[in-house]
Design an enzyme around this catalytic site. Structure first.
Site, PDB file in Angstrom:
ATOM      1  N   HIS A 365      34.640  17.495   8.893  1.00 10.59           N
ATOM      2  CA  HIS A 365      34.587  16.422   9.886  1.00 10.59           C
ATOM      3  C   HIS A 365      33.312  15.601   9.790  1.00 10.59           C
ATOM      4  CE1 HIS A 365      38.234  18.318  11.339  1.00 10.59           C
ATOM      5  NE2 HIS A 365      38.519  17.095  11.713  1.00 10.59           N
ATOM      6  N   GLU A 607      51.410  18.746   9.913  1.00 13.95           N
ATOM      7  CA  GLU A 607      50.219  19.322   9.289  1.00 13.95           C
ATOM      8  C   GLU A 607      50.475  20.751   8.814  1.00 13.95           C
ATOM      9  OE1 GLU A 607      46.468  17.611  11.389  1.00 13.95           O
ATOM     10  OE2 GLU A 607      47.757  18.376  12.966  1.00 13.95           O
ATOM     11  N   ASP A 631      44.982  18.395   6.924  1.00 10.44           N
ATOM     12  CA  ASP A 631      45.384  19.768   7.229  1.00 10.44           C
ATOM     13  C   ASP A 631      46.598  20.179   6.411  1.00 10.44           C
ATOM     14  OD1 ASP A 631      43.585  21.024   9.016  1.00 10.44           O
ATOM     15  OD2 ASP A 631      44.120  19.525  10.514  1.00 10.44           O
ATOM     16  N   CYS A 678      47.943   9.683   8.268  1.00 12.39           N
ATOM     17  CA  CYS A 678      46.613   9.384   8.797  1.00 12.39           C
ATOM     18  C   CYS A 678      45.535  10.326   8.268  1.00 12.39           C
ATOM     19  CB  CYS A 678      46.618   9.387  10.326  1.00 12.39           C
ATOM     20  SG  CYS A 678      47.199  10.924  11.037  1.00 12.39           S
TER      21      CYS A 678
HETATM   22  C1  PEP Z   1      44.615  15.531   9.279  1.00  8.96           C
HETATM   23  O1  PEP Z   1      44.610  16.759   9.395  1.00  8.96           O
HETATM   24  O2  PEP Z   1      44.983  14.925   8.244  1.00  8.96           O
HETATM   25  C2  PEP Z   1      44.158  14.683  10.391  1.00  8.96           C
HETATM   26  C3  PEP Z   1      44.293  13.395  10.341  1.00  8.96           C
HETATM   27  O3  PEP Z   1      43.558  15.320  11.439  1.00  8.96           O
HETATM   28  P1  PEP Z   1      42.053  15.889  11.428  1.00  8.96           P
HETATM   29  O4  PEP Z   1      41.402  15.449  10.137  1.00  8.96           O
HETATM   30  O5  PEP Z   1      41.366  15.359  12.625  1.00  8.96           O
HETATM   31  O6  PEP Z   1      42.266  17.357  11.482  1.00  8.96           O
HETATM   32 MG    MG Z   2      44.410  17.678  11.344  1.00  9.89          MG
END
Ligand code: PEP
Ligand code: MG
Length: 763
Positions: A365, A607, A631, A678
């Protein structure tokens, strides 16, 4: 042997420097294996030769003066083959090469094992005996196990530059240009002066250093002790609610240990003798801990852990005081052990030119936030000598994951040239802001943004975002020291919706757990990524879920903007049914309270791989679907998205991923439901082309990547994308697919969108 092994590793870790650690190691090994000689050869990165750096049993004069190339002699053969060699009579071996001067002439028995760290041979550990004998299987296994553990220590010494002291004639890290390899984090080139955020304190890793100013070190230590006292007293007072006076005696014991008559006195003495405060603390703590460990009484033995804990606490204070600085370099490259989002929050972002993180990968993150801010980043640069870098000039090549420290003028000039080209391209991209994202044959793709900070709103709109595809609501949850109230949430959500109105806004319900903890809601789990995460938590806590959803629905009141509520981490259909019921209830409640609100659209994130097999069902149950490819890749390929050791295996266009992504898109369209993606993949030119080919309706990405993706989309046709995808689907590996898509883009004259410069060779 396990005890012996544990003891050596522990003692070596506590030695007062790298050289002392190696000396201790050879002495112990020769004793345990009853071998007359034990030696260590370590690779000198500059020359590529294996230098004889520590020895027990031979002529000590030759340490540091003898070296072998890989393949030279039997020692070199161990390095070349990267496996143990066990010889009853070494001089009979065809590769035997007598090293003059060290005194090995009459030695026959030989066992050499490689010291390997992340596939690289860093050195060779050897035992020898005069009498011909073959070392037993047990002895070989012991030495292999030991070498594997020592490898971490050697790699760390390479990273800190400690290893250079063992190689006479090596330039200090001061002047030398050095190149380190990591993982591409955020594309782009950054040049600046290093600002180092050191890793959390670890006593074992503190090196010995002479105090520059004894009085200043004493004063520093006094402050650190004072803070530790305050902390302990505060914790003691807090615990008074839950623990009785007897149980709290431990805190009194801690306070006593900090007295001058005990630990603190020893540390002060060490400083007066010339050690810097951190070094003196390390010695005092490790000595005390070892004394407790040797005690017969099991209660007293356990106290050694308390001494260490106390030492860590004081060390953390010492390092923090040292780190507190008033000014930051004008052009700053952040160098961190592990990049985290709060770490960036403390820095003047406008000065940040680049980031280097020793841990983590592109999907951590911290890296995602750096991407949102458009700061060139290299992740997982494990070998970067973090302790040596403060104030050094650093070039960050986020395209290829390269880091240059003290770049030579040619390297610097070259990168400044690349940077200029990039800036020119960025200016050209700005002109696309209000242009639609349509392919050359008229196919429209929605380009939305992933967002989490209020400060990203303007940047997103400036880059031409047509909606929010993912609002990471956990970001506002992470800033406070308790769950935000419904009204606090409404205000933040409203700000985004008003700014984007009439564009659609996709709000994800709280996705905490995994690597996204809340300080005020700790979750202790062995496998957090497989544990209580996302929808699993919020369905268990309907009060949190309802307050959030109500805030979202209220924030949307009176706006044209379509509110899309998105559920993360779903794995079973019942979760969707339960969440829909709660959202419907929240909507009815808000209306009954007299708010003029619309019913939100509801969608799921895909995911969890298991959800792919139920995708038609999921699509039927909701209004839209979005793939969280970060994910999904993590779970599909069983690769921790944060672990730099396996980052190379995190392959977002792995053939299985491509098949899965295509299946999801086909199934959603068969159900007449729109589908988006996304994860980070959507923000790369290669990923965007493949996803357009698959028919994805929405690509949602960090704002920094949006103009580049739009530029590519406007210059390809849907037919091209489908053709590229069809070929890619027949390929067998991630790299084959990536290279192919890049070649196609370069062939179409779109080379500026993909990394295309040659990385200069250093040294
Ligand atoms: C993902 O897992 O691709 C996603 C967009 O969510 P995050 O990266 O916040 O887990
Ligand atoms: Mg995610």
């Amino acid at each position: 042997m396990l005890d012996a092994l544990r003891q050596i590793v522990q003692d070596v870790g506590a030695a007062s420097g790298f050289r002392a650690a190696l000396d201790l190691l050879v002495a112990r090994v020769s004793m345990i294996l009853d071998a007359e000689v034990c030696s260590i050869y370590l690779r000198n990165r500059q020359s590529g030769r294996f230098v004889y750096v520590a020895n027990e049993g031979f002529n000590p004069q030759m340490v540091g003066r003898v070296s072998l190339s890989s393949g030279e002699g039997v020692v070199g053969l161990v390095a070349e083959r990267a496996e143990p060699i066990n010889l009853e009579n070494a001089p009979d071996h065809e590769r035997y090469h007598k090293v003059l001067g060290i005194g090995e002439e009459s030695f026959q028995a030989f066992l050499g094992v490689p010291i390997i760290h992340v596939r690289e041979v860093l050195g060779v550990l050897v035992v020898q005996d005069r009498e011909a004998r073959r070392y037993s299987e047990d002895e070989v296994a012991f030495l292999v196990t030991l070498a594997a553990q020592v490898a971490g220590l050697v790699a760390h010494a390479e990273a800190t530059g400690d290893v250079d002291d063992l190689f006479p004639g090596t330039d200090g890290a001061e002047q030398r240009e050095a190149r380190f390899h990591g993982i591409p984090g955020v594309a782009g080139i950054g040049i600046g002066t290093a600002h180092v955020v050191l890793p959390a304190a670890r006593l074992e890793l503190v090196t010995d250093r002479e105090a520059e100013n004894v009085d200043a070190e004493l004063a520093l230590f006094d402050r650190a002790i004072g803070q530790a006292r305050d902390d302990i007293e505060r914790i003691n007072a807090q615990m008074a609610k839950n623990l009785g006076p007897e149980e709290r005696e431990l805190f009194d014991a801690y306070l006593h240990m900090l007295d001058d008559g005990a630990l603190a006195g020893d540390v002060r003495e060490g400083i007066r003798e010339g050690q810097w405060a951190q070094g003196a603390l390390k010695h005092a703590i490790l000595e005390q801990a070892a004394t407790f460990e040797r005690m017969q009484d099991s209660y007293l033995r356990e106290r050694s852990a308390d001494v260490r804990e106390l030492g860590q606490r004081v060390l953390a204070n010492l390092q923090e005081i040292r780190e507190t600085r008033g000014s930051y370099p004008e052009d700053m490259v952040l160098v961190a052990d592990e990049l985290t989002a709060p770490m960036m929050a403390d820095l003047p972002i406008e000065r940040l030119r680049g980031i280097v993180s020793l841990k983590g990968s592109r999907n951590s993150h911290g890296a995602i936030l750096a991407d949102a801010l458009g700061i060139p980043t290299v992740m997982g640069a494990v070998n970067v000598p973090i302790y040596e870098l403060e104030n050094r000039t650093v070039v960050v090549d986020g395209h290829y994951g390269e880091v240059f420290v003290n770049p030579s003028s040619p390297v610097r000039d070259l990168y400044e040239g690349f940077q200029e080209e990039e800036e020119e391209f960025a200016r050209e991209l700005e002109t696309l802001r209000d242009q639609p994202s349509v392919t050359r044959d008229g196919h429209r793709i929605n380009l939305w943004v992933n967002i989490g900070l209020v400060s990203e709103i303007t940047r997103s709109l400036d880059r031409g975002a047509e909606g929010i595809g993912l609002f990471r609501t956990e970001v506002p949850f992470a800033v406070g020291d308790r769950f935000p109230t419904e009204e606090e949430q409404r205000v933040i959500y409203r700000e985004h919706m008003e700014a984007f109105d009439p564009r659609p806004v996709t709000m994800r319900t709280l996705d905490i757990g995994g690597d996204k903890p809340l300080s005020y809601f700790p979750i202790e789990e062995e496998n957090p990524f497989l544990g209580w995460r996302g929808i699993r938590i919020t369905l268990d806590h309907p009060e949190i879920f309802l307050a959030q959803v109500r805030a979202m629905i209220k924030a949307n009141a009176g706006l044209e903007c379509i509110l899309r509520i998105m559920l993360p981490m779903v794995s079973r259909l019942e979760q969707v049914e339960d969440a829909k019921a709660l959202i419907h209830r929240a909507y009815e409640e808000v209306r009954e309270e007299g708010h003029d609100v619309k019913e939100p659209l509801i969608g799921v994130m895909i995911e969890v791989p298991g959800a792919i097999y139920l995708i038609r069902e999921f699509a039927r149950a909701v209004d839209f679907v979005a793939v969280g490819s970060n994910d999904l890749t993590q779970y599909m390929l069983a690769v921790d998205r944060n672990n730099s050791r396996v980052a190379e295996l995190f392959e977002e266009v792995h053939p299985s991923m491509l098949q899965a992504l295509r299946e999801i898109a086909k199934a959603c369209h068969a159900e007449g439901k729109p589908v988006g993606i996304c994860g980070e993949l959507a923000g790369t030119p290669e990923g965007a082309v493949l996803c357009v080919g698959m028919g994805y309706d929405v690509l949602s990405m960090n704002a920094a990547n949006l103009p580049r993706v739009k530029w590519v989309i406007r210059q390809v046709s849907l037919i091209d994308c489908r053709r590229i995808l069809a070929r890619a689907l027949r390929m067998r590996s991630n790299s084959e697919i990536l290279d192919f898509v890049r070649d196609q883009l370069v062939g179409a004259g779109l080379d500026r969108a993909v990394p295309h410069h040659e990385v200069p060779i250093s040294f």
